[in-house]
Motif scaffolding. Structure first.
Motif, PDB file in Angstrom:
ATOM      1  N   VAL A   1      13.661  13.279 -24.284  1.00 40.61           N
ATOM      2  CA  VAL A   1      12.226  13.157 -24.568  1.00 40.61           C
ATOM      3  C   VAL A   1      11.922  13.433 -26.026  1.00 40.61           C
ATOM      4  O   VAL A   1      11.249  12.633 -26.700  1.00 40.61           O
ATOM      5  CB  VAL A   1      11.415  14.109 -23.665  1.00 40.61           C
TER       6      VAL A   1
ATOM      7  N   THR B   1       4.265   7.852 -14.395  1.00 41.56           N
ATOM      8  CA  THR B   1       4.361   8.597 -15.659  1.00 41.56           C
ATOM      9  C   THR B   1       5.803   8.841 -16.081  1.00 41.56           C
ATOM     10  O   THR B   1       6.050   9.399 -17.150  1.00 41.56           O
ATOM     11  CB  THR B   1       3.668   9.962 -15.523  1.00 41.56           C
TER      12      THR B   1
ATOM     13  N   LEU C   1       7.574  13.632 -16.149  1.00 42.90           N
ATOM     14  CA  LEU C   1       8.439  12.796 -16.982  1.00 42.90           C
ATOM     15  C   LEU C   1       9.752  12.454 -16.291  1.00 42.90           C
ATOM     16  O   LEU C   1      10.378  11.441 -16.607  1.00 42.90           O
ATOM     17  CB  LEU C   1       8.721  13.503 -18.312  1.00 42.90           C
TER      18      LEU C   1
ATOM     19  N   ASN D   1       5.224  17.074 -18.911  1.00 44.21           N
ATOM     20  CA  ASN D   1       4.599  17.212 -20.220  1.00 44.21           C
ATOM     21  C   ASN D   1       3.647  18.396 -20.114  1.00 44.21           C
ATOM     22  O   ASN D   1       2.657  18.331 -19.377  1.00 44.21           O
ATOM     23  CB  ASN D   1       3.836  15.943 -20.590  1.00 44.21           C
TER      24      ASN D   1
ATOM     25  N   GLU E   1       1.807  15.296 -16.952  1.00 43.51           N
ATOM     26  CA  GLU E   1       2.527  14.084 -16.553  1.00 43.51           C
ATOM     27  C   GLU E   1       3.962  14.429 -16.165  1.00 43.51           C
ATOM     28  O   GLU E   1       4.640  15.177 -16.876  1.00 43.51           O
ATOM     29  CB  GLU E   1       2.535  13.071 -17.695  1.00 43.51           C
TER      30      GLU E   1
ATOM     31  N   ASP F   1       7.559   2.372 -17.010  1.00 43.29           N
ATOM     32  CA  ASP F   1       7.584   1.816 -18.360  1.00 43.29           C
ATOM     33  C   ASP F   1       7.494   0.288 -18.318  1.00 43.29           C
ATOM     34  O   ASP F   1       8.161  -0.411 -19.085  1.00 43.29           O
ATOM     35  CB  ASP F   1       8.855   2.263 -19.088  1.00 43.29           C
TER      36      ASP F   1
ATOM     37  N   GLU G   1      12.965  10.841 -28.785  1.00 42.76           N
ATOM     38  CA  GLU G   1      12.404   9.481 -28.798  1.00 42.76           C
ATOM     39  C   GLU G   1      11.553   9.250 -30.050  1.00 42.76           C
ATOM     40  O   GLU G   1      10.933  10.154 -30.554  1.00 42.76           O
ATOM     41  CB  GLU G   1      11.559   9.259 -27.538  1.00 42.76           C
TER      42      GLU G   1
ATOM     43  N   GLU H   1      14.243   7.322 -19.805  1.00 47.49           N
ATOM     44  CA  GLU H   1      15.382   7.972 -20.446  1.00 47.49           C
ATOM     45  C   GLU H   1      15.572   9.389 -19.915  1.00 47.49           C
ATOM     46  O   GLU H   1      16.704   9.843 -19.704  1.00 47.49           O
ATOM     47  CB  GLU H   1      15.182   7.994 -21.963  1.00 47.49           C
TER      48      GLU H   1
ATOM     49  N   ASP I   1       9.395   8.952 -17.565  1.00 48.34           N
ATOM     50  CA  ASP I   1      10.093   8.493 -18.759  1.00 48.34           C
ATOM     51  C   ASP I   1      11.494   8.052 -18.314  1.00 48.34           C
ATOM     52  O   ASP I   1      12.287   8.884 -17.859  1.00 48.34           O
ATOM     53  CB  ASP I   1      10.191   9.642 -19.774  1.00 48.34           C
TER      54      ASP I   1
ATOM     55  N   ASP J   1       0.322   7.118 -13.648  1.00 51.99           N
ATOM     56  CA  ASP J   1      -0.352   6.965 -14.930  1.00 51.99           C
ATOM     57  C   ASP J   1      -1.590   6.086 -14.799  1.00 51.99           C
ATOM     58  O   ASP J   1      -2.670   6.445 -15.261  1.00 51.99           O
ATOM     59  CB  ASP J   1       0.611   6.362 -15.955  1.00 51.99           C
TER      60      ASP J   1
END
Length: 482
Positions: free
Chosen positions: A479, A134, A165, A158, A163, A51, A482, A138, A136, A362
């Motif tokens: 997820v 990729t 996560l 995902n 992806e 991120d 968000e 959180e 996430d 990513d």
């Protein structure tokens, strides 16, 4: 003599050309090539980002190596991501993404050729590329905090894109000591990591000692039944309280000695909702080992895969006899799986039968200009189920969360599908606790698989719902909230 000299000259010219042009890349990437490795130590490696925040980066130093590799970032502890980043060390080489993406991170990959040429004319030092994951943050944090001090792993995908996560393996470890420029410090840190009985160096989400998936494998058994064309979710199955296995005096019972349904019968849906052992064991024998193996392979069992970290293939036993097939249909006997594999199963079901290729990277960017060098695109891994079979699987797994063993994963206002698992793996040992799920069921954003070794803090009292379920729920909420 002239002819001999000509032949020798041709051989010398050929071997030199081969080394310089054909095997140069392999020699440069060989981990035993210390000259290449030490050259990389003096070059600024690209960052590994989550991120936009570095979880691995290089900072200038005033020693002979010029740059110090550091791990972790603001709000992103190194231990949470060590199983992904790996280490880059003067004592023990590299591991994880530091190894698989070394060409890009070090700036030696062909994709950075023009940047290296430009550096020759500008006098600037070459730089490695930045690799964006990729992950996430959180979801990663929720998985890490959920596992806490327990040994285990979480993998989340995902379903629509593949992806990754979240990917967490515990216990975690800190790569910073291995990146020390003091050889003795780095070597001692490596020795401690390798000698640790908890095996923190194993990325349990994709490798290490694989786990029996227990009742989460019933997703595959149920899918094989639907795909055979002989069953629907409403088909009645034999569901005795005790199932006697052929060719042996052994029997199979349901958890706690419970009954699955009245009169020794239960529908496929009810059997999955209450995780009935006897009906699924009999169903496995009726379908046969070949059908179970074929269905497992459609989801990825037995397949070599790189994300780009290498994933150890999950396995279904070869040529099991009928009682072994019955045990295998329950995810026992010699069935072994990674959490990533079971997340792929849930993901394929949620995505209308299509399993997407898992991917951890990513995009890759030029560290100096920020231009995109490459960008990942969704890629289909396989069609594991027909749309109709997938829809029936979704309905059954959603019902398990509404009224069955997966109720712990209920999220207000969101339909969640899930399958629990409690896997026996050694006599006298507490079972592994499994939970795999997806949400929202009508428009999936995440599929997750959780395993907690030896029941975690609950020990022999563990069940998949009690121990692993709350972890899966927290990752899904991170997820979809968000």
């Amino acid at each position: 003599m002239a002819l001999v000299g000509l032949v020798m000259f041709a051989l010398l010219f050929g071997s030199t050309s081969y080394v310089q042009f054909f095997s140069a890349k392999a020699l440069n990437e060989d981990p035993l090539n210390s000259r290449s490795f030490y050259a990389e130590l003096t070059r600024e490696r690209g960052a590994i980002l989550v991120d936009g925040t570095p979880i691995a980066s290089s900072v200038p130093t005033d020693d002979a190596y010029k740059f110090q590799r550091t791990y972790g970032g603001e709000g992103l502890p190194a231990e949470q991501y060590a199983s992904l980043t790996g280490y880059f060390s003067i004592a023990s080489g590299s591991s994880g993404l530091e190894r698989t993406e070394n060409g890009l991170l070090s700036g030696t990959d062909d994709a950075l050729f023009y940047d290296r040429v430009r550096s020759v004319f500008t006098g600037e030092e070459p730089m490695g590329a930045a690799v964006e994951l990729t992950i996430d943050p959180e979801a990663q944090r929720a998985a890490w905090e959920g596992l806490g001090g327990q040994r285990g792993a979480v993998a989340a995908l995902n379903p629509k894109t593949g992806e990754i996560l979240a990917m967490v393996s515990t216990p975690g470890w800190d790569p910073n000591a291995l990146a020390s420029h003091d050889t003795e410090t780095a070597q001692n840190a490596y020795n401690s990591l390798i000698d640790d009985e908890a095996n923190p160096a194993f990325n349990r989400a994709i490798g290490g000692n694989l786990y029996p998936p227990g009742s989460t494998f019933k997703m595959i058994t149920a899918a094989a039944a639907l795909e055979s064309g002989d069953y629907t979710k409403d088909s009645e199955l034999d569901a005795p309280d005790v199932l006697s296995l052929p060719q042996t005096s052994a029997t199979i019972r349901n958890a706690g000695g419970a009954s699955c349904g009245g009169g020794g019968k239960a529908t496929l849906e009810h059997s999955l909702v209450v995780s009935c052992n006897t009906s699924f064991a009999q169903l496995g024998m009726d379908l046969g080992a070949d059908a179970l193996d074929e269905q497992a392979r459609k989801f990825g069992f037995g397949q070599d895969m790189e994300i780009p970290l290498r994933v150890t293939p999950s396995s279904f036993p070869a040529d099991p006899n009928p009682p072994q097939t019955a045990q295998s249909a329950l995810g026992q006997f010699e069935v072994r799986a990674t959490p990533l594999q079971m997340a792929m199963v849930a993901s394929g079901i949620a995505n209308d039968g299509v399993v997407m290729q898992p991917q951890l990277i990513d995009n890759v960017r030029n560290s100096r200009t920020l231009d995109t060098i490459s960008e990942s695109r969704p890629h289909e891994f396989s069609r594991a189920l027909s749309g109709d079979s997938a829809e029936q699987m979704q309905e059954m797994m959603v019902e398990q969360v509404r009224s069955g063993t997966g109720q712990v994963a209920q999220i207000p206002g969101v339909d969640v599908g899930a399958k629990t698992g409690t896997a026996q793996h050694a006599e006298g040992a507490a079972p592994h606790a499994w939970f795999t799920s997806f949400a929202p069921a009508d428009d999936p954003e995440i599929a997750v698989a959780v395993v907690v070794e030896n029941g975690g803090n609950a020990g022999s009292e563990a069940s998949g719902a009690r121990v692993a379920g709350p972890i899966a729920k927290s990752v899904m909420e991170a997820v979809i909230g968000e």
